[in-house]
Design a protein around this motif. Structure first.
Motif, PDB file in Angstrom:
ATOM      1  N   LYS A   3     -41.642  19.898  24.375  1.00 31.39           N
ATOM      2  CA  LYS A   3     -41.237  18.491  24.419  1.00 31.39           C
ATOM      3  C   LYS A   3     -39.732  18.427  24.304  1.00 31.39           C
ATOM      4  O   LYS A   3     -39.137  19.045  23.438  1.00 31.39           O
ATOM      5  N   GLN A   4     -39.149  17.691  25.205  1.00 29.58           N
ATOM      6  CA  GLN A   4     -37.703  17.538  25.182  1.00 29.58           C
ATOM      7  C   GLN A   4     -37.362  16.064  25.337  1.00 29.58           C
ATOM      8  O   GLN A   4     -38.222  15.245  25.638  1.00 29.58           O
ATOM      9  N   PHE A   5     -36.083  15.753  25.126  1.00 30.67           N
ATOM     10  CA  PHE A   5     -35.673  14.354  25.195  1.00 30.67           C
ATOM     11  C   PHE A   5     -34.417  14.219  26.046  1.00 30.67           C
ATOM     12  O   PHE A   5     -33.506  15.037  25.959  1.00 30.67           O
ATOM     13  N   ILE A   6     -34.399  13.210  26.865  1.00 31.89           N
ATOM     14  CA  ILE A   6     -33.199  12.908  27.653  1.00 31.89           C
ATOM     15  C   ILE A   6     -32.728  11.510  27.285  1.00 31.89           C
ATOM     16  O   ILE A   6     -33.466  10.535  27.460  1.00 31.89           O
ATOM     17  N   GLU A   7     -31.533  11.427  26.735  1.00 31.80           N
ATOM     18  CA  GLU A   7     -30.964  10.098  26.489  1.00 31.80           C
ATOM     19  C   GLU A   7     -30.500   9.532  27.820  1.00 31.80           C
ATOM     20  O   GLU A   7     -29.874  10.232  28.609  1.00 31.80           O
ATOM     21  N   THR A   8     -30.809   8.279  28.047  1.00 32.93           N
ATOM     22  CA  THR A   8     -30.431   7.691  29.328  1.00 32.93           C
ATOM     23  C   THR A   8     -29.658   6.399  29.149  1.00 32.93           C
ATOM     24  O   THR A   8     -29.745   5.731  28.119  1.00 32.93           O
ATOM     25  N   GLU A   9     -28.903   6.097  30.181  1.00 36.56           N
ATOM     26  CA  GLU A   9     -28.140   4.866  30.217  1.00 36.56           C
ATOM     27  C   GLU A   9     -28.262   4.316  31.632  1.00 36.56           C
ATOM     28  O   GLU A   9     -28.188   5.075  32.603  1.00 36.56           O
ATOM     29  N   GLU A  10     -28.449   3.040  31.737  1.00 35.01           N
ATOM     30  CA  GLU A  10     -28.593   2.409  33.051  1.00 35.01           C
ATOM     31  C   GLU A  10     -29.634   3.147  33.882  1.00 35.01           C
ATOM     32  O   GLU A  10     -29.368   3.588  35.005  1.00 35.01           O
ATOM     33  N   PHE A  11     -30.798   3.291  33.297  1.00 29.70           N
ATOM     34  CA  PHE A  11     -31.888   3.960  34.018  1.00 29.70           C
ATOM     35  C   PHE A  11     -33.217   3.278  33.752  1.00 29.70           C
ATOM     36  O   PHE A  11     -33.591   3.047  32.604  1.00 29.70           O
ATOM     37  N   ASP A  12     -33.906   2.954  34.821  1.00 26.27           N
ATOM     38  CA  ASP A  12     -35.240   2.343  34.729  1.00 26.27           C
ATOM     39  C   ASP A  12     -36.223   3.261  35.438  1.00 26.27           C
ATOM     40  O   ASP A  12     -36.279   3.302  36.667  1.00 26.27           O
ATOM     41  N   LEU A  13     -36.963   4.027  34.640  1.00 26.26           N
ATOM     42  CA  LEU A  13     -37.879   5.023  35.208  1.00 26.26           C
ATOM     43  C   LEU A  13     -38.927   4.380  36.110  1.00 26.26           C
ATOM     44  O   LEU A  13     -39.160   4.812  37.237  1.00 26.26           O
ATOM     45  N   GLU A  14     -39.539   3.337  35.605  1.00 22.54           N
ATOM     46  CA  GLU A  14     -40.626   2.711  36.357  1.00 22.54           C
ATOM     47  C   GLU A  14     -40.133   2.139  37.685  1.00 22.54           C
ATOM     48  O   GLU A  14     -40.752   2.344  38.732  1.00 22.54           O
ATOM     49  N   LEU A  15     -39.008   1.457  37.632  1.00 24.77           N
ATOM     50  CA  LEU A  15     -38.442   0.902  38.869  1.00 24.77           C
ATOM     51  C   LEU A  15     -38.103   2.012  39.856  1.00 24.77           C
ATOM     52  O   LEU A  15     -38.405   1.935  41.047  1.00 24.77           O
TER      53      LEU A  15
END
Length: 287
Positions: A3-15
């Motif tokens: 399990k890993q984590f990615i911090e995101t900014e200005e990101f909409d996975l579903e879209l």
DNA sequence: AGCCAGGCAAGTG
DNA sequence: CACTTGCATGGC
């Protein structure tokens, strides 16, 4: 799986995964995944990748290097830089806010190609159905947490499938495109990785050596799989929107319009295509 | 019941 | 090169 984590900014996975650019990601449902957060999976080099969208970023489960997941989701794209390279344009500035978090994916070449081979005269949900039926029928299955995940078959596997069998899956006349293109990919020396180092126009022409690949399909694969962010697939929606909002950019042919659009919007015209025309399609822009 | 949909190839002029 | 036509299938 790790399990890993990615911090995101200005990101909409579903879209990003449901706006119609990719058919290689699938929504995961099931009790383990019904906690309110969207879950999607895909495969990379035959290995599953499961991504969960949370408030702060993405929870990722995969054996792959996390950088592979970042690039697959367009998270390496610098949106500030990209938007700064656009001409001054009210529509575009508007679109960044209205279509917030949309990024251009980077899919594996073969699944991406086959999905767009299926796209002529077809609606997006049916392309997805065709893709899924081929994945279920001919791809490998991996079970994670009780969820069956279907990987799209490799070119060598799909080339063994007859045109008639593909027609029986409901692929229609595109079955011939797939049958002949998989032959070219397996028998001839068509190496997709060679295309990435070519000049854009050269790569597009080379793509058209594949049966069933014209300008539009070529542009889709170049944009969504081969890192040509200047590529601007002109489908009927884009074409109509151009007629209304940028009539001066519309030429006599696909090639002509493509050239003037890229000349005007620059090296990230693919992002213009995604933001502007997605916004127009969703009725978010008054054009 | 037609008509049409993320276009493309193949056939003419 | 520009223009026309056929194409499979499902949803409306």
């Amino acid at each position: 799986m790790r399990k890993q984590f990615i911090e995101t900014e200005e990101f909409d996975l579903e879209l990003t995964l449901t706006c119609g650019q990719t058919f290689s990601w699938h929504r995961v449902s099931g009790t383990l995944y019904e906690d309110g957060n969207p879950h999607f999976y895909t495969f990379r080099d035959g290995k599953p990748v499961i991504v969960e969208e949370t408030d702060r970023g993405l929870k990722v489960r995969t054996e792959l290097e996390i950088s592979r997941v970042r690039s697959a989701l367009g998270l390496d794209h610098d949106l500030d830089k990209i938007f700064s390279r656009f001409p001054e344009d009210e529509n575009l500035e508007d679109a960044r806010a209205r279509v917030e978090g949309l990024r251009i994916v980077n899919d594996e070449f073969f699944p991406c190609l086959i999905s767009y081979l299926c796209s002529p005269q077809m609606r997006i949900p049916r392309i997805k159905k065709m893709y899924n039926s081929m994945a279920r029928e001919y791809g490998d299955t991996v079970t994670v947490d009780g969820i069956e995940m279907y990987n799209f078959p490799k070119a060598s596997r799909l080339s063994e499938v007859s045109e008639q069998d593909l027609r029986d899956l409901g692929i229609g006349y595109r079955a011939k495109y797939i049958a002949e293109t998989t032959d070219i990919l397996t028998e001839e020396s068509f190496r997709p990785e060679d295309l990435e180092n070519m000049e854009y126009e050269k790569a597009r022409e080379r793509m058209k050596d594949l049966h069933g690949v014209g300008n539009k399909v070529a542009d889709c694969v170049l944009l969504f799989s081969l890192n040509f962010l200047q590529s601007c697939p002109i489908d009927t929606w884009v074409s109509n929107t151009l007629e209304k909002a940028y009539p001066e950019l519309v030429g006599e042919s696909y090639e002509e319009t493509s050239a003037s659009v890229r000349d005007y919007f620059g090296p990230y015209t693919g992002y213009v295509q995604e933001y502007l025309f997605h916004a127009a399609r969703e009725g978010m822009l008054d054009i």
